[in-house]
Enzyme design. Structure first.
Site, PDB file in Angstrom:
ATOM      1  N   LYS A 121      10.843 -92.224 -11.748  1.00  0.00           N
ATOM      2  CA  LYS A 121      11.632 -90.994 -11.875  1.00  0.00           C
ATOM      3  C   LYS A 121      13.094 -91.316 -12.151  1.00  0.00           C
ATOM      4  O   LYS A 121      13.745 -90.639 -12.940  1.00  0.00           O
ATOM      5  CB  LYS A 121      11.497 -90.134 -10.613  1.00  0.00           C
ATOM      6  CG  LYS A 121      10.139 -89.446 -10.583  1.00  0.00           C
ATOM      7  CD  LYS A 121      10.006 -88.476  -9.451  1.00  0.00           C
ATOM      8  CE  LYS A 121       8.653 -87.787  -9.537  1.00  0.00           C
ATOM      9  NZ  LYS A 121       8.296 -87.096  -8.316  1.00  0.00           N
ATOM     10  N   LYS A 225      -0.789 -91.787 -16.513  1.00  0.00           N
ATOM     11  CA  LYS A 225      -1.622 -90.781 -15.833  1.00  0.00           C
ATOM     12  C   LYS A 225      -1.375 -89.384 -16.417  1.00  0.00           C
ATOM     13  O   LYS A 225      -0.266 -89.099 -16.900  1.00  0.00           O
ATOM     14  CB  LYS A 225      -1.383 -90.809 -14.319  1.00  0.00           C
ATOM     15  CG  LYS A 225      -0.187 -90.035 -13.857  1.00  0.00           C
ATOM     16  CD  LYS A 225      -0.230 -89.754 -12.355  1.00  0.00           C
ATOM     17  CE  LYS A 225       1.040 -88.999 -11.987  1.00  0.00           C
ATOM     18  NZ  LYS A 225       1.174 -88.544 -10.669  1.00  0.00           N
ATOM     19  N   LYS A 228       1.649 -83.022 -15.303  1.00  0.00           N
ATOM     20  CA  LYS A 228       2.189 -81.757 -15.788  1.00  0.00           C
ATOM     21  C   LYS A 228       3.521 -81.945 -16.507  1.00  0.00           C
ATOM     22  O   LYS A 228       3.892 -81.163 -17.376  1.00  0.00           O
ATOM     23  CB  LYS A 228       2.374 -80.806 -14.605  1.00  0.00           C
ATOM     24  CG  LYS A 228       2.944 -79.529 -15.113  1.00  0.00           C
ATOM     25  CD  LYS A 228       2.729 -78.347 -14.299  1.00  0.00           C
ATOM     26  CE  LYS A 228       3.143 -77.154 -15.132  1.00  0.00           C
ATOM     27  NZ  LYS A 228       4.271 -76.442 -14.631  1.00  0.00           N
TER      28      LYS A 228
HETATM   29  P1  TYM Z   1       0.661 -83.993  -6.740  1.00  0.00           P
HETATM   30  O1  TYM Z   1       1.047 -82.583  -6.498  1.00  0.00           O
HETATM   31  O2  TYM Z   1       1.326 -84.731  -7.866  1.00  0.00           O
HETATM   32  O3  TYM Z   1      -0.892 -84.091  -6.980  1.00  0.00           O
HETATM   33  C1  TYM Z   1      -1.837 -83.491  -6.104  1.00  0.00           C
HETATM   34  C2  TYM Z   1      -3.065 -84.365  -6.012  1.00  0.00           C
HETATM   35  O4  TYM Z   1      -3.614 -84.595  -7.333  1.00  0.00           O
HETATM   36  C3  TYM Z   1      -3.775 -86.008  -7.534  1.00  0.00           C
HETATM   37  N1  TYM Z   1      -3.519 -86.310  -8.963  1.00  0.00           N
HETATM   38  C4  TYM Z   1      -4.343 -87.015  -9.739  1.00  0.00           C
HETATM   39  N2  TYM Z   1      -5.539 -87.582  -9.501  1.00  0.00           N
HETATM   40  C5  TYM Z   1      -6.141 -88.210 -10.534  1.00  0.00           C
HETATM   41  N3  TYM Z   1      -5.610 -88.318 -11.790  1.00  0.00           N
HETATM   42  C6  TYM Z   1      -4.396 -87.754 -12.062  1.00  0.00           C
HETATM   43  N4  TYM Z   1      -3.906 -87.830 -13.310  1.00  0.00           N
HETATM   44  C7  TYM Z   1      -3.712 -87.063 -11.016  1.00  0.00           C
HETATM   45  N5  TYM Z   1      -2.540 -86.381 -10.954  1.00  0.00           N
HETATM   46  C8  TYM Z   1      -2.431 -85.931  -9.669  1.00  0.00           C
HETATM   47  C9  TYM Z   1      -2.721 -86.651  -6.647  1.00  0.00           C
HETATM   48  O5  TYM Z   1      -3.054 -87.985  -6.335  1.00  0.00           O
HETATM   49  C10 TYM Z   1      -2.768 -85.752  -5.432  1.00  0.00           C
HETATM   50  O6  TYM Z   1      -3.832 -86.137  -4.580  1.00  0.00           O
HETATM   51  N6  TYM Z   1       3.153 -86.434  -3.176  1.00  0.00           N
HETATM   52  C11 TYM Z   1       1.980 -85.646  -3.485  1.00  0.00           C
HETATM   53  C12 TYM Z   1       1.840 -84.373  -2.648  1.00  0.00           C
HETATM   54  C13 TYM Z   1       1.877 -84.573  -1.171  1.00  0.00           C
HETATM   55  C14 TYM Z   1       0.825 -85.064  -0.356  1.00  0.00           C
HETATM   56  C15 TYM Z   1       1.302 -84.979   0.974  1.00  0.00           C
HETATM   57  C16 TYM Z   1      -0.473 -85.533  -0.649  1.00  0.00           C
HETATM   58  C17 TYM Z   1       2.914 -84.234  -0.351  1.00  0.00           C
HETATM   59  N7  TYM Z   1       2.553 -84.488   0.926  1.00  0.00           N
HETATM   60  C18 TYM Z   1       0.497 -85.388   2.056  1.00  0.00           C
HETATM   61  C19 TYM Z   1      -1.260 -85.927   0.454  1.00  0.00           C
HETATM   62  C20 TYM Z   1      -0.779 -85.857   1.760  1.00  0.00           C
HETATM   63  C21 TYM Z   1       2.040 -85.212  -4.921  1.00  0.00           C
HETATM   64  O7  TYM Z   1       3.076 -85.099  -5.517  1.00  0.00           O
HETATM   65  O8  TYM Z   1       0.801 -84.840  -5.400  1.00  0.00           O
END
Ligand code: TYM
Length: 363
Positions: A121, A225, A228
């Site tokens: 980032k 990956k 969005k």
């Molecule tokens: P976020 O919002 O980016 O994504 C949510 C979930 O989707 C999964 N994910 C993917 N899995 C496979 N391929 C992809 N291309 C892909 N893009 C996203 C992410 O691994 C995630 O499981 N930091 C986290 C949110 C968070 C969180 C937490 C997760 C905040 N607190 C506590 C678990 C526990 C995030 O930005 O996910």
């Protein structure tokens, strides 16, 4: 009571969250949400919509508010039955930021600067990131002197807030996609460190990664990956895309040279399509490779398109109904936040006591 009906208090706890980005991607769906919906009967489930994480990149207020509704409607449409789990908004539960601050005071800055996602980032904002091989120290220099490009401390501390999200519920298991693995490692380290210093307090959470689909890649640049924030709109497939959009995006998805359909590092585009196929059809990659023997990329794309259209149609239809009913969505979030608050409060109070914060006097 049969074996399946274990009282919910005895079931292990899972906690996981996603940012309210408006439209969930196919990566969010296959890497995360679809797997969560398969765990509802066997676990006490807490699913958070992490709006406080979303403000590390300053949002438009009205958009953020709407995205939270859109996110909860998509969760439910994807199969997260509110009768079987607690779905809450992070900012509605007191404790996430409180615990995050306590953990921040136990986290060396260097550990946060070394996080892959932070470095990515920072690089995107125009910072040059250099790592000293011997000391591991990370140095940032501003490449483009753009006044607006500065890294806010929230972006750096983001993984600590994520650790707090998990530890606040003493979660046993955290189902996430592959991209969150490093953040989860930090969470486990912090929990261990706290337990060692102040006696056993936190459960050390285990990551739970999907067998297939833990890393869905961009359709245009399959070495990155699916996300969005991709500038190319053909790179990312959304859960709410209609059949035409799905057809177009899979149609223009990058494949690789040669014609063989197999999983391989040299064939990231084809491997990504095979992974999507396998996660949707439930057919192993090995069997898919035999099935596509002698067939062309066109056939692979046609099958992937059909599977996506079939899987996402009911999700889209259900979402369109749910998003009209804001009072129902509010009720789901209110019940979810109350259940979450009850659990979070107990754990936060214990932590505050252990580190010596004075208790509030009761009347
Ligand atoms: P976020 O919002 O980016 O994504 C949510 C979930 O989707 C999964 N994910 C993917 N899995 C496979 N391929 C992809 N291309 C892909 N893009 C996203 C992410 O691994 C995630 O499981 N930091 C986290 C949110 C968070 C969180 C937490 C997760 C905040 N607190 C506590 C678990 C526990 C995030 O930005 O996910």
């Amino acid at each position: 009571m049969n074996n399946k009906e274990t009282p919910s208090k005895l079931k292990p706890v899972i906690l996981t969250c996603a940012q309210p980005t408006g439209n969930l991607t196919l990566g969010n769906y296959l890497g995360a949400i679809r797997n969560w919906s398969e765990m509802l009967d066997d676990y006490q489930c807490f699913f958070g919509i992490v709006d406080l994480h979303a403000i590390t990149v300053p949002p438009k207020p009205a958009e953020l508010r709407q995205n939270v509704y859109s996110c909860i409607a998509q969760y439910i449409a994807c199969g997260l039955d509110p009768a079987k789990c607690h779905q809450f908004v992070q900012s509605h539960v007191i404790g996430h930021t409180e615990l995050a601050w306590i953990l921040t005071c136990m986290t060396p800055i260097g550990e946060l600067q070394r996080m892959t996602q932070f470095k990515d980032k920072a690089a995107k904002l125009g910072f040059k990131v250099a790592e000293d091989k011997d000391s591991g120290d990370v140095k940032f220099s501003h490449e483009k002197m753009r006044a607006q490009a500065s890294i806010n401390a929230g972006l750096l501390c983001y993984p600590v807030l994520m650790a707090a999200d998990i530890l606040l519920y003493n979660a046993d298991l955290v189902p996430v996609g592959e991209d969150q693995r490093q953040h989860l490692e930090l969470c486990r380290d912090l929990a261990g460190r706290f337990n060692q210093k102040y006696s056993e307090t936190f459960t050390i959470p285990e990551p739970y990664l999907a067998k297939a689909g833990a890393r869905i890649m961009s359709l245009i640049e399959p070495v990155r990956k699916m996300s969005k924030s991709d500038d190319n709109e053909r790179a990312t497939l959304y859960v709410l895309d209609d059949p035409n959009q799905i057809k177009k995006k899979i149609g223009t998805a990058v494949t690789d040279s040669g014609s063989e359909i197999k999983l391989s590092k040299e064939k990231p585009g084809v491997s990504n399509l095979l992974t999507i196929h396998s996660s949707l059809s439930g057919i192993s990659i090995e069997n898919l490779e035999s099935h596509f023997l002698g067939k062309g990329y066109g056939e692979l794309k046609a099958e992937v398109t059909e599977l996506l259209v079939e899987t996402l149609k009911p999700v889209r239809e259900s979402y369109q109904e749910l998003i009209k009913d804001k009072s129902y969505l509010d009720a789901v979030l209110k019940a979810g936040s109350e259940a979450a608050q009850k659990r979070a409060f107990k754990i936060l109070s214990k932590v505050q006591r252990k580190i010596g914060l004075p208790e509030r006097a009761r009347n």
